[in-house]
Design an enzyme around this catalytic site. Structure first.
Site, PDB file in Angstrom:
ATOM      1  N   ASP A  39     -44.953  11.696  -4.338  1.00  0.00           N
ATOM      2  CA  ASP A  39     -44.694  10.185  -4.207  1.00  0.00           C
ATOM      3  C   ASP A  39     -44.759  10.089  -2.566  1.00  0.00           C
ATOM      4  O   ASP A  39     -45.084   9.399  -2.106  1.00  0.00           O
ATOM      5  CB  ASP A  39     -43.534   9.751  -4.674  1.00  0.00           C
ATOM      6  CG  ASP A  39     -43.464   8.190  -4.393  1.00  0.00           C
ATOM      7  OD1 ASP A  39     -44.195   7.555  -4.903  1.00  0.00           O
ATOM      8  OD2 ASP A  39     -42.394   7.719  -3.904  1.00  0.00           O
ATOM      9  N   LYS A  96     -47.299   8.133   0.345  1.00  0.00           N
ATOM     10  CA  LYS A  96     -46.806   7.453   1.405  1.00  0.00           C
ATOM     11  C   LYS A  96     -47.443   7.870   2.878  1.00  0.00           C
ATOM     12  O   LYS A  96     -48.142   7.266   3.595  1.00  0.00           O
ATOM     13  CB  LYS A  96     -45.499   7.013   1.675  1.00  0.00           C
ATOM     14  CG  LYS A  96     -44.812   6.468   0.393  1.00  0.00           C
ATOM     15  CD  LYS A  96     -43.175   6.604   0.331  1.00  0.00           C
ATOM     16  CE  LYS A  96     -42.836   5.919  -1.120  1.00  0.00           C
ATOM     17  NZ  LYS A  96     -41.339   6.148  -1.099  1.00  0.00           N
TER      18      LYS A  96
END
Ligand SMILES: NC(=O)c1ccc[n+]([C@@H]2O[C@H](COP(=O)([O-])OP(=O)(O)OC[C@H]3O[C@@H](n4cnc5c(N)ncnc54)[C@H](OP(=O)(O)O)[C@@H]3O)[C@@H](O)[C@H]2O)c1
Ligand SMILES: *[C@@H]1O[C@H](CO)[C@@H](O)[C@H](O)[C@H]1NC(C)=O
Length: 371
Positions: A231, A235
């Protein structure tokens, strides 16, 4: 009054919170001369559209019905009876959206967690409409697909994809568009891993901290989804591409906090928590000790520098914004010519409320695209 038609994809925690924000901001927006007109909503199976997109919209009572239905984990199908909408299957949504775009300009808001939505987002932008994303996946596809999304950068916003409502992307865009060159970015972009790394610093065993984080609801149901770093990598990739790095997910170096042989395909969650996780305690504790000898602490960060993007554990000075981080905040340090002492952006980097607020602010930011 300026009318902004909205079509929402995804009615999970964020999508529903967005509908609630839209309803509770009616007066505020009216005072700014803006009216947000929700004309369509879809989940993974159904697409509901107002009978006439030119002149009608879902009223606030119907929007709250949708929220309640989805909160109760029912299908949008339950809302069809109300006679306030036309329903079609999710498979038809691409054609439906093209029909709507031929009649009105709209903002397509992606609050799903699917990588499939990139197709309709690209179509929407090609047809002259706008898109706002909380969903990271369409931005972490191939470079070629990413480029297509930014052919008209004025019509796409995605602040909530990195650090939820924190103004990280806005700040970066302002810095780069003024010719100030970004030298590096270092950020703790996972509330979960921020919490874990600041807790192990005080001598608590890694395994116990992870379990505590899970009990506090800070982690995904399987904490390995956080510990893998994937995750954070998504980003990082989004920020890297904003800085002009033309890289893909597979070029990013990602340090996972558990070894391959403890992965979901090799070990059950129960086995991992009870037997796998404690085996990792010593190694982390050694690293914590070694760092503290130099007045440093460990953080799980994304580092962007010299056209490189790295994700993993890194020693940072105790006496820096990142080093002082406690709890589940996100922290991003941006270094540039103007910000030799870094620009620091810190605050809650997750949560339905802040994420949906970021999405709403993005929608309002697109107001000049509408007559
Ligand atoms: N929550 C946060 O703190 C946070 C922060 C930053 C970014 N985000 C991002 O925001 C997005 C939404 O998060 P969430 O927590 O609200 O997720 P969620 O609760 O899992 O909800 C996802 C929603 O998307 C729908 N959906 C799935 N596939 C779809 C598709 N192909 N087309 C349209 N809708 C689809 C689901 O439909 P069904 O109801 O039919 O399953 C569900 O309603 C995610 O991408 C997440 O990464 C979240
Ligand atoms: C966000 O919404 C989801 C789905 O309704 C819920 O399970 C979760 O607890 C919410 N998160 C927060 C921080 O409120």
């Amino acid at each position: 009054m300026k009318n902004i038609p909205i079509i929402l994809m995804g009615c999970g925690g964020v999508g529903r919170q967005l509908l609630q924000h839209i309803v509770s901001c009616r007066t505020l927006h009216a005072n700014k001369g803006i009216h947000l007109r929700v004309v369509g909503v879809c989940d993974s199976k159904m697409f509901l559209v107002t009978p006439d997109v030119l002149s009608t919209e879902f009223d606030d009572a119907f929007l709250m019905d949708i929220c309640k239905t989805k909160f109760d984990r029912l299908s949008l199908e339950q809302c069809i009876d109300s006679g306030k909408c036309e329903a079609s299957s999710y498979a038809e949504s691409k054609r439906k959206l093209a029909d709507i775009a031929a009649r009105i300009g709209y903002v397509l808001v992606d609050c799903s967690a699917s990588s499939e939505t990139i197709e309709v987002i690209t179509q929407t932008l090609n047809l002259g409409c706008c898109a706002v994303l909380a969903n990271k996946k369409p931005l972490t596809c191939s470079m070629e697909e990413f480029d297509k999304l930014f052919l008209q950068p004025r019509r796409i916003r995605h602040e909530s994809t990195v650090g939820a409502g924190l103004p990280i992307i806005t700040s970066l865009n302002r810095i780069t568009s003024s010719g100030d060159e970004v030298a590096s970015i270092i950020g703790s972009l996972s509330g979960t891993l921020g919490y874990v790394m600041s807790e192990v610093e005080n001598g608590k065993p890694f395994s116990e901290v992870v379990k505590a984080a899970k009990d506090l609801g800070y982690t995904e149901p399987d904490p390995r989804d956080d510990l893998s770093g994937m995750d954070v990598a998504r980003k990082g990739l989004i920020l890297a591409r904003l800085l002009g790095q033309r890289i893909d997910m597979n070029t990013i170096k990602i340090e996972s906090l558990y070894p391959n042989n403890m992965g979901p395909s090799m070990m059950t969650l129960e086995d991992f928590l009870a037997n796998g996780l404690p085996l990792l305690d010593n190694d982390i504790q050694e690293k914590v000790k070694k760092a503290s000898l130099n007045e440093k602490v460990l953080r799980y960060v994304c580092i962007l520098q010299n056209s490189m993007c790295m994700i993993g554990i890194h020693e940072v000075p105790k006496d820096s914004a990142l080093g002082r981080l406690k709890g589940s905040d996100n922290v991003v340090e941006i270094y540039s010519r103007c910000y030799e002492k870094p620009l620091v952006i810190q605050g809650a980097g997750a949560g339905n409320d802040t994420t949906a607020a970021g999405v709403l602010a993005d929608i309002i930011d697109l107001q000049d695209q509408f007559p």
